[in-house]
Design an enzyme around this catalytic site. Sequence first.
Site, PDB file in Angstrom:
ATOM      1  CD  GLU A 169      -7.166   0.613   7.445  1.00  0.00           C
ATOM      2  OE1 GLU A 169      -6.077   0.782   8.059  1.00  0.00           O
ATOM      3  OE2 GLU A 169      -7.740  -0.492   7.372  1.00  0.00           O
ATOM      4  CG  LEU A 170      -1.754   6.904   5.165  1.00  0.00           C
ATOM      5  CD1 LEU A 170      -1.344   7.082   6.614  1.00  0.00           C
ATOM      6  CD2 LEU A 170      -0.592   6.382   4.334  1.00  0.00           C
TER       7      LEU A 170
END
EC number: 3.2.2.6
Length: 541
Positions: A455-456
């Site tokens: 996600e990051l």
Amino acid sequence: MNCRELPLTLWVLISVSTAESCTSRPHITVVEGEPFYLKHCSCSLAHEIETTTKSWYKSSGSQEHVELNPRSSSRIALHDCVLEFWPVELNDTGSYFFQMKNYTQKWKLNVIRRNKHSCFTERQVTSKIVEVKKFFQITCENSYYQTLVNSTSLYKNCKKLLLENNKNPTIKKNAEFEDQGYYSCVHFLHHNGKLFNITKTFNITIVEDRSNIVPVLLGPKLNHVAVELGKNVRLNCSALLNEEDVIYWMFGEENGSDPNIHEEKEMRIMTPEGKWHASKVLRIENIGESNLNVLYNCTVASTGGTDTKSFILVRKADMADIPGHVFTRGMIIAVLILVAVVCLVTVCVIYRVDLVLFYRHLTRRDETLTDGKTYDAFVSYLKECRPENGEEHTFAVEILPRVLEKHFGYKLCIFERDVVPGGAVVDEIHSLIEKSRRLIIVLSKSYMSNEVRYELESGLHEALVERKIKIILIEFTPVTDFTFLPQSLKLLKSHRVLKWKADKSLSYNSRFWKNLLYLMPAKTVKPGRDEPEVLPVLSES
């Protein structure tokens, strides 16, 4: 006939000579390293008597008089009324006294340093002005040291001139502009087996024929001078003129006997160009009504004509000067406006978030209508719901949706709620981030796990590379060491980070929620009617 009108004025003789029979000047400046002498003047007028006692003394600073004799220094020689230096040095600076019977003569000697980069020393240059086409003569001679001089050379701007006479070189000619420059006579002589030289330098300036100058007054022809009654004023009249020209003041007859009007003495100086600069001041004291609006004329007169300029005294109020009270009031208003502007800017900086939110509410601006995205923000948080991470998990999946969605009308993307189970998680996350306008990252000590790493990385790619999404960092628990974060996120960390403070962030009107709304896209807010204005208490542990 005036002596300056004699034909002799057409001859300019510059004789470079040190033939004075005695040293009469009380203050003398000489250059180090050259022979020099002091001679008492009375000896040249009277027959010296052998039995008369003659003494020489020196005083330096606060020291007492010290009698000089040949034993004082090998450079000093005494010959009755003459004191010789072979040569004079810097430490010879001081006061010298000659005493004979009851008579004493004093000289103050200043020895200056020689310019080693030039054939002469600038402080020992005599300036002379010569008119063009007038007779110009330079003769190098030195009567006192004449018997000791072996040869003499004449230099122009430190370049030796080839002349026939090496004993007393001479220049005789009609002056031309090319003759301008520095002329140095250098005498070479021997004394006690040593070679010395004596230098005398003139700075020759060639100027136009001064007799042909057309006199002119300087400045505008008409001058209005603002004055106050009872005060004094000085009217200065300046002109460039010939030596025989005159400058004078004229004013009304009714003021001719006015005791408050005085003409000061005329002042004249010669300019470097050889012209005369004259100045004459008219002083008016205790100015009265009779002195106003009257012509005071200054005139320069020559054989070729006249030139006139005028002065008129006017009351200061007539010159449309700003009254004192108006000026003071204007300055006060200007200062108050400046202070108000500074205060306004300071308030805008401090409360810029509140002002932006108020502007959004006032204009009902909505940035989400035409961008084609589904979610207002994708929330990235630690997915592992362990006891130590319970409050962080609750904040991400319950508190944020309750406030942003139910109270402020935003639409969030929560992993546990919006990702369909069983699908390709990686592709699904990437697709959801692309559909979101913001990426909210809830930072904590345990944030970097395998579940949130993609996600990051995907969000950072969208934010830093493609610039399609903006990142909002929320520090849920205090983090002192950010080495676990990617370098790109550390760069974002150096910018603004929202810090959750449980005791101060519970109210929807707290600074935390205002700052979060400021970073979220502008959207028409539709707060829920049944939502309380305060969140349940969460600790920071």
